[in-house]
Every structure is written in structure tokens, then in C-alpha cells.
Design a protein around this motif. Structure first.
Motif, PDB file in Angstrom:
ATOM      1  N   SER A 163       2.651  -7.842  44.962  1.00 59.35           N
ATOM      2  CA  SER A 163       4.059  -8.167  44.781  1.00 59.35           C
ATOM      3  C   SER A 163       4.596  -8.991  45.944  1.00 59.35           C
ATOM      4  O   SER A 163       5.298  -9.993  45.751  1.00 59.35           O
TER       5      SER A 163
ATOM      6  N   ARG B 109       3.519 -12.616  46.044  1.00 58.20           N
ATOM      7  CA  ARG B 109       4.185 -13.460  45.048  1.00 58.20           C
ATOM      8  C   ARG B 109       5.631 -13.769  45.429  1.00 58.20           C
ATOM      9  O   ARG B 109       6.193 -14.767  44.963  1.00 58.20           O
ATOM     10  N   THR B 110       6.248 -12.934  46.243  1.00 63.08           N
ATOM     11  CA  THR B 110       7.679 -13.071  46.476  1.00 63.08           C
ATOM     12  C   THR B 110       8.065 -13.439  47.907  1.00 63.08           C
ATOM     13  O   THR B 110       9.159 -13.950  48.130  1.00 63.08           O
TER      14      THR B 110
END
Length: 248
Positions: free
Chosen positions: A85, A88-89
Motif C-alpha cells: 500500500s 503505491r501511495t
């Protein structure tokens, strides 16, 4: 893929999981999407990351598949799911360089911080994407190469990943300034065909240019051109003998 630490079974499970959910997905160059996942994980392992980070690298694009949202957490735990996560962010510009320490940590004893693990995955992802950037539309290709040259390669160098930085620099430079490298080597190869018997020149020119086009960096193109340069006299002698025999 081999990893120097224990945890190969965990990595194998992540590989198998990625293979399930990326099945049927194809990259722009025609390769199965799984090849990208494996390449990113291999780069992450080469940097010296432990098995959990290698697993996150194998699964870093799983959100772009039909994999259920909570499956990674259920199968691999919150740490790996959290790394995926974050990779990706997280904006690379928000990671303070002061917390990164790749260049002083020993690869076998290295226990990376979350920021170090995330940056490793992001850099590996960009590096493999740059290796296959020839298949990206021109406008997008230039934008990615410009960002890589101006931001990503210097960042890799700043944290001590000099080999990664150098390759990122070479790959992006080849996109932004193609005439400074590829055109010169192409002209050189064309000139070298003049040393060959006339009936064979077109064939060898096409073959050399085709192979040159598969090489992504200035360094590899230069090495190939030098290899052809050194081998052309012998090749010319062999071809001329062959042509002479055929005319008898």
C-alpha cells in the motif's frame, strides 16, 4: 529467484500468488505481466532487502488485478500488505533522505526501515519500467524519462544506490537525447558494412541495426559497436572466401 536469507518459501508463495492474479495480463512489450513482478523483486533482492520486502515487490501491482482487497493481508500479514500500500501511495519527495542508510548497512544484516523498503520497491519498479520503456507511447516515454533523469536517478545516488542510479541515468538519457548515442552507433555500423562483400552488406546491416535496437543503454550499445568493429575484419575475410567459392 534466489535470496541469500531464509524465507525462500515465503517468497515462493508470493510468486505463486502473483502468478495466479496476474495470469492473462500482458505488458506492452508482449511479455506476461508476471515477468515485471519477478524483475522488480530481483532488483529489490539485489539491493539487499529481506524476504518480506521481496514478497511485497512480487505483489506490488496485485491491486491492479482481480485479487480480493483483503487477501494479501490474510495470506501474508499486515507488514507485507502495508508495504504494498505504501509503495503505491507514498510520494518519493516526502521521504526524508536523513532516514535512509543503504550505503552503510551490510546486506545480510540489513533490517530496513519502512521508508527504505518502500523506496527500494519504487526504485526497482521504475528501473524495470525504464528497461522496457521503448514500448511506451512517445509522449509518455519522454515524460517518464525526464522525471527519472531529474528526480529518480539523483535520489538513488543520494541514498548510496550508485549502480541503480547509473542505469536509471543511462536509460533515461537514451530516451531524451537519442541522437547523442543511438544515431552515432547506427552510422558507425552502417559504415562498417562497407568492409563486407557487396552482396552481404544489406543482410548484416539489418542484423546489426536490429540487435542495436534491443540494447537499452549507451554503455551496452557502445560495447556492441566495439565488438562489431573488432570482429568485422575477420567476418569480411570469411564472407569474401565464401562468396569466392560460390562463384567458382
Amino acid at each position: 529467484m534466489h535470496h541469500p536469507e531464509a524465507g525462500t518459501s515465503l517468497i515462493q508463495r508470493a510468486h505463486d500468488e502473483a502468478a495466479i492474479w496476474h495470469e492473462g495480463q500482458i505488458r506492452r512489450n508482449g511479455d506476461p505481466f508476471l515477468t515485471h513482478c519477478i524483475a522488480v523483486a530481483a532488483i529489490v533482492a539485489a539491493i539487499g532487502m529481506p524476504p518480506a520486502v521481496v514478497c511485497a515487490a512480487l505483489l506490488h501491482d496485485i491491486d491492479d488485478s482481480s485479487c480480493p482487497p483483503n487477501r494479501v493481508t490474510e495470506c501474508f500479514g499486515q507488514e507485507i500488505a502495508g508495504l504494498i500500500s505504501a509503495a503505491r501511495t507514498t510520494r518519493l519527495s516526502t521521504i526524508p533522505l536523513s532516514v535512509l542508510n543503504y550505503h552503510t548497512a551490510g546486506p545480510l544484516a540489513f533490517q530496513p526501515t519502512r521508508e527504505e523498503a518502500v523506496l527500494a520497491i519504487r526504485l526497482a519498479d521504475r528501473l524495470h519500467n525504464m528497461r522496457t520503456i521503448a514500448f511506451v507511447p512517445p509522449t509518455r516515454r519522454y515524460h517518464v524519462a525526464r522525471e527519472t533523469l531529474d528526480v529518480i536517478a539523483p535520489l538513488a545516488r543520494a541514498v548510496g544506490l550508485t549502480d541503480v542510479s547509473r542505469e536509471l541515468h543511462d536509460l533515461s538519457s537514451a530516451v531524451i537525447r537519442p541522437t547523442s548515442t543511438a544515431a552515432v552507433t547506427t552510422r558507425t555500423l552502417t559504415t562498417l558494412t562497407l568492409l563486407l562483400p557487396p552482396p552481404t552488406r544489406a543482410r548484416w546491416r539489418e542484423e546489426w541495426h536490429a540487435e542495436l535496437g534491443t540494447l537499452p543503454t549507451r554503455r551496452t550499445r557502445t560495447r556492441f559497436t566495439l565488438r562489431v568493429l573488432l570482429g568485422t575484419p575477420k567476418l569480411s575475410w570469411t564472407l569474401r572466401r565464401t562468396v569466392s567459392r560460390e562463384r567458382r
